[in-house]
Design a protein around this motif. Structure first.
Motif, PDB file in Angstrom:
ATOM      1  N   LEU A  29       0.828  -1.205   0.000  1.00 56.70           N
ATOM      2  CA  LEU A  29       0.000   0.000   0.000  1.00 56.70           C
ATOM      3  C   LEU A  29       0.864   1.258   0.000  1.00 56.70           C
ATOM      4  O   LEU A  29       0.454   2.312  -0.495  1.00 56.70           O
ATOM      5  CB  LEU A  29      -0.928  -0.002   1.213  1.00 56.70           C
ATOM      6  CG  LEU A  29      -2.224  -0.803   1.028  1.00 56.70           C
ATOM      7  CD1 LEU A  29      -2.933  -1.002   2.357  1.00 56.70           C
ATOM      8  CD2 LEU A  29      -3.147  -0.096   0.039  1.00 56.70           C
ATOM      9  N   ALA A  30       2.050   1.095   0.544  1.00 52.60           N
ATOM     10  CA  ALA A  30       2.955   2.245   0.564  1.00 52.60           C
ATOM     11  C   ALA A  30       3.579   2.496  -0.796  1.00 52.60           C
ATOM     12  O   ALA A  30       4.088   3.576  -1.079  1.00 52.60           O
ATOM     13  CB  ALA A  30       4.051   2.020   1.608  1.00 52.60           C
ATOM     14  N   ASP A  31       3.529   1.503  -1.632  1.00 59.03           N
ATOM     15  CA  ASP A  31       4.092   1.654  -2.974  1.00 59.03           C
ATOM     16  C   ASP A  31       3.242   2.627  -3.778  1.00 59.03           C
ATOM     17  O   ASP A  31       2.026   2.490  -3.856  1.00 59.03           O
ATOM     18  CB  ASP A  31       4.110   0.277  -3.657  1.00 59.03           C
ATOM     19  CG  ASP A  31       4.912   0.291  -4.949  1.00 59.03           C
ATOM     20  OD1 ASP A  31       4.840   1.301  -5.681  1.00 59.03           O
ATOM     21  OD2 ASP A  31       5.602  -0.702  -5.214  1.00 59.03           O
ATOM     22  N   PRO A  32       3.873   3.605  -4.380  1.00 55.66           N
ATOM     23  CA  PRO A  32       3.097   4.602  -5.136  1.00 55.66           C
ATOM     24  C   PRO A  32       2.452   4.009  -6.386  1.00 55.66           C
ATOM     25  O   PRO A  32       1.443   4.521  -6.855  1.00 55.66           O
ATOM     26  CB  PRO A  32       4.146   5.654  -5.503  1.00 55.66           C
ATOM     27  CG  PRO A  32       5.464   4.945  -5.406  1.00 55.66           C
ATOM     28  CD  PRO A  32       5.309   3.917  -4.334  1.00 55.66           C
ATOM     29  N   ASP A  33       3.020   2.950  -6.911  1.00 54.99           N
ATOM     30  CA  ASP A  33       2.474   2.346  -8.129  1.00 54.99           C
ATOM     31  C   ASP A  33       1.413   1.311  -7.773  1.00 54.99           C
ATOM     32  O   ASP A  33       1.728   0.271  -7.201  1.00 54.99           O
ATOM     33  CB  ASP A  33       3.620   1.680  -8.901  1.00 54.99           C
ATOM     34  CG  ASP A  33       3.145   1.042 -10.195  1.00 54.99           C
ATOM     35  OD1 ASP A  33       1.938   0.742 -10.319  1.00 54.99           O
ATOM     36  OD2 ASP A  33       3.988   0.831 -11.089  1.00 54.99           O
ATOM     37  N   PRO A  34       0.158   1.599  -8.084  1.00 56.45           N
ATOM     38  CA  PRO A  34      -0.932   0.706  -7.675  1.00 56.45           C
ATOM     39  C   PRO A  34      -0.783  -0.704  -8.224  1.00 56.45           C
ATOM     40  O   PRO A  34      -1.026  -1.681  -7.524  1.00 56.45           O
ATOM     41  CB  PRO A  34      -2.181   1.372  -8.266  1.00 56.45           C
ATOM     42  CG  PRO A  34      -1.798   2.784  -8.485  1.00 56.45           C
ATOM     43  CD  PRO A  34      -0.341   2.761  -8.821  1.00 56.45           C
ATOM     44  N   GLY A  52      -6.726  -5.025   3.953  1.00 52.70           N
ATOM     45  CA  GLY A  52      -5.660  -4.309   3.259  1.00 52.70           C
ATOM     46  C   GLY A  52      -5.598  -4.687   1.795  1.00 52.70           C
ATOM     47  O   GLY A  52      -5.468  -3.816   0.916  1.00 52.70           O
ATOM     48  N   PHE A  53      -5.727  -5.955   1.529  1.00 57.87           N
ATOM     49  CA  PHE A  53      -5.688  -6.401   0.140  1.00 57.87           C
ATOM     50  C   PHE A  53      -6.861  -5.819  -0.647  1.00 57.87           C
ATOM     51  O   PHE A  53      -6.726  -5.460  -1.829  1.00 57.87           O
ATOM     52  CB  PHE A  53      -5.711  -7.925   0.059  1.00 57.87           C
ATOM     53  CG  PHE A  53      -5.617  -8.443  -1.340  1.00 57.87           C
ATOM     54  CD1 PHE A  53      -4.422  -8.375  -2.045  1.00 57.87           C
ATOM     55  CD2 PHE A  53      -6.734  -8.985  -1.966  1.00 57.87           C
ATOM     56  CE1 PHE A  53      -4.341  -8.852  -3.343  1.00 57.87           C
ATOM     57  CE2 PHE A  53      -6.651  -9.457  -3.260  1.00 57.87           C
ATOM     58  CZ  PHE A  53      -5.457  -9.387  -3.958  1.00 57.87           C
ATOM     59  N   ALA A  54      -7.996  -5.738   0.004  1.00 64.34           N
ATOM     60  CA  ALA A  54      -9.162  -5.153  -0.660  1.00 64.34           C
ATOM     61  C   ALA A  54      -8.879  -3.709  -1.064  1.00 64.34           C
ATOM     62  O   ALA A  54      -9.201  -3.284  -2.183  1.00 64.34           O
ATOM     63  CB  ALA A  54     -10.375  -5.218   0.263  1.00 64.34           C
ATOM     64  N   ALA A  55      -8.248  -2.984  -0.154  1.00 57.51           N
ATOM     65  CA  ALA A  55      -7.908  -1.594  -0.469  1.00 57.51           C
ATOM     66  C   ALA A  55      -6.964  -1.540  -1.660  1.00 57.51           C
ATOM     67  O   ALA A  55      -7.140  -0.740  -2.590  1.00 57.51           O
ATOM     68  CB  ALA A  55      -7.257  -0.940   0.754  1.00 57.51           C
TER      69      ALA A  55
END
Lengths: 244, 244
Positions: free
Chosen positions: A109-114, A159-162
DNA sequence: CCGAAAACGGAAGGACCCGTCCACTTCTGG
DNA sequence: CCAGAAGTGGACGGGTCCTTCCGTTTTCGG
């Protein structure tokens, strides 16, 4: 047909109501704590957990309790006193692994690349399945008794859902990717990895690549309809050892 | 010791070679055929096969021999006399299913549309896995003793290879699809289906759709590299029951 | 240092499952 | 119809695993 009926374990409710023995002075709501253990007992407990971790990783969740005990250098009674049920041992052993999962998700989630975030989680989870033969079953099994285990898993799922939503909104992940598809991936990968071997690792990587190819949605033009998500149920714990 | 031993237990009543209903008075040693069965024995043999088919389909290959016997209404001794090893029972039971596979492949080859042929095989095979819990293990296991079983499976594989090539040459199937990817698909689907349930069927369909999406190559532009095919080994028969 | 409580290890009692053996039953051919 | 071979069923010895029980050892507070 099935006269056995393993019902039995109704007793499992250890913490029910009045637990007379433990006055529980400090009132540690975390409960079930291994507090007040004699030094040798604590030592053995650690050895057991270590042995179980190794055994589960190497041979799956169906390792004989006696094998774990032997590996830990203790008698079976000791094992059973510390972990009255296999379930309690499993949830304890995999608590860390589950925490790792949450860590993986948070990191993603911290990764800027979705898309990279999404992809990384899939890859890492599948890699964990390869590295630990018991991981899949532990992760996909419902342990009604292990409250914090359940909570932790739910956290990972949320978290994975997000992560999923973010990747979809960014247009990288196909819109009809369902949350339950992670379970689908894990079960599929488990099937591929079941027979652990060197080849299994490679096969798993290839499988993951195929999945990611299918999930990706930048070639938007041609994605055909998908059958409905159909929530894949988790395992029930008793199923893990029943089919034997 | 015992070079060929039980090799041909085919007895496949109808098709096997030049079915000589005659007792073959000339050289009986070559045949080793199970002909000349007493009427009641033949009857029981059929009941056993039927019971085993049902049991394997419903609960996988690990059904206790005694359960098959009970289901067939015979004693265990009868079962063991007719099928000395579980392997012999399994190969006999799944001979038909295997023939079905060959049929599916042949039919697909007759389809003028290369992609539809390819797709159909994948779909049908996966559907068979859903319908029969024992199918996957039977299909993916090596039975060194069952010569004609092996031959039949090889025929199916060869047919699928042809189908693959055709679809690739027509440009519908990605060029790096490997023959072993069928095994990959089957194992993955097995993982999804393992816990048989209604949901499993739906999950399997979804999985297959994802796979086909990934295999398809008309969106040629964006297919990224794939990890190497890494031949996935078949199961060894003894592994099927060893891990218990 | 000492004794009680805690912890320990292994044995023992069940529950399955496998595969064989043997006394009994059922076909079959003359 | 009848004898004997082919076929049958269930009991049995040998395994593995689960779980509890019990006599002995170890720790630890006083």
């Amino acid at each position: 047909m099935d006269p056995d009926s393993t019902a039995s374990d109704s007793t499992a409710s250890d913490s029910t109501a009045s637990d007379t023995t433990a006055p529980d002075p400090a009132g540690p709501d975390t409960a079930a704590g291994p507090e007040r253990l004699r030094s040798d007992a604590r030592h053995n407990r650690a050895r057991i957990l270590e042995a179980a971790r190794e055994a589960f990783a190497a041979r799956g969740l169906d390792v004989p309790m006696a094998a774990v005990a032997r590996r830990a250098g203790v008698g079976v009674a000791t094992l059973y006193r510390r972990f009255p049920t296999r379930e309690s041992l499993v949830t304890e052993v995999f608590a860390d692994r589950l925490a790792d999962c949450v860590g993986v998700v948070d990191e993603a989630l911290a990764d800027p690349d979705p898309w990279r975030g999404f992809r990384t989680v899939i890859e890492k989870v599948c890699a964990m399945q390869v590295a630990d033969r018991g991981f899949t079953a532990a992760f996909l099994t419902e342990f009604p008794g292990a409250v914090d285990f359940e909570r932790e898993r739910m956290r990972a799922e949320r978290g994975f859902a997000a992560l999923t939503r973010r990747a979809q909104e960014a247009g990288y992940l196909r819109a009809d990717f369902a949350r339950t598809d992670l379970t689908l991936v894990m079960k599929a990968n488990d099937g591929v990895v079941a027979e652990s071997s060197e080849a299994a690792a490679a096969a798993s990587r290839r499988l993951v690549a195929y999945f990611l190819q299918a999930f990706r949605s930048d070639h938007t033009t041609s994605a055909p309809d998908l059958p409905p998500p159909a929530p894949i149920g988790l395992y029930r714990f008793d199923l893990l050892t029943e089919g034997r």
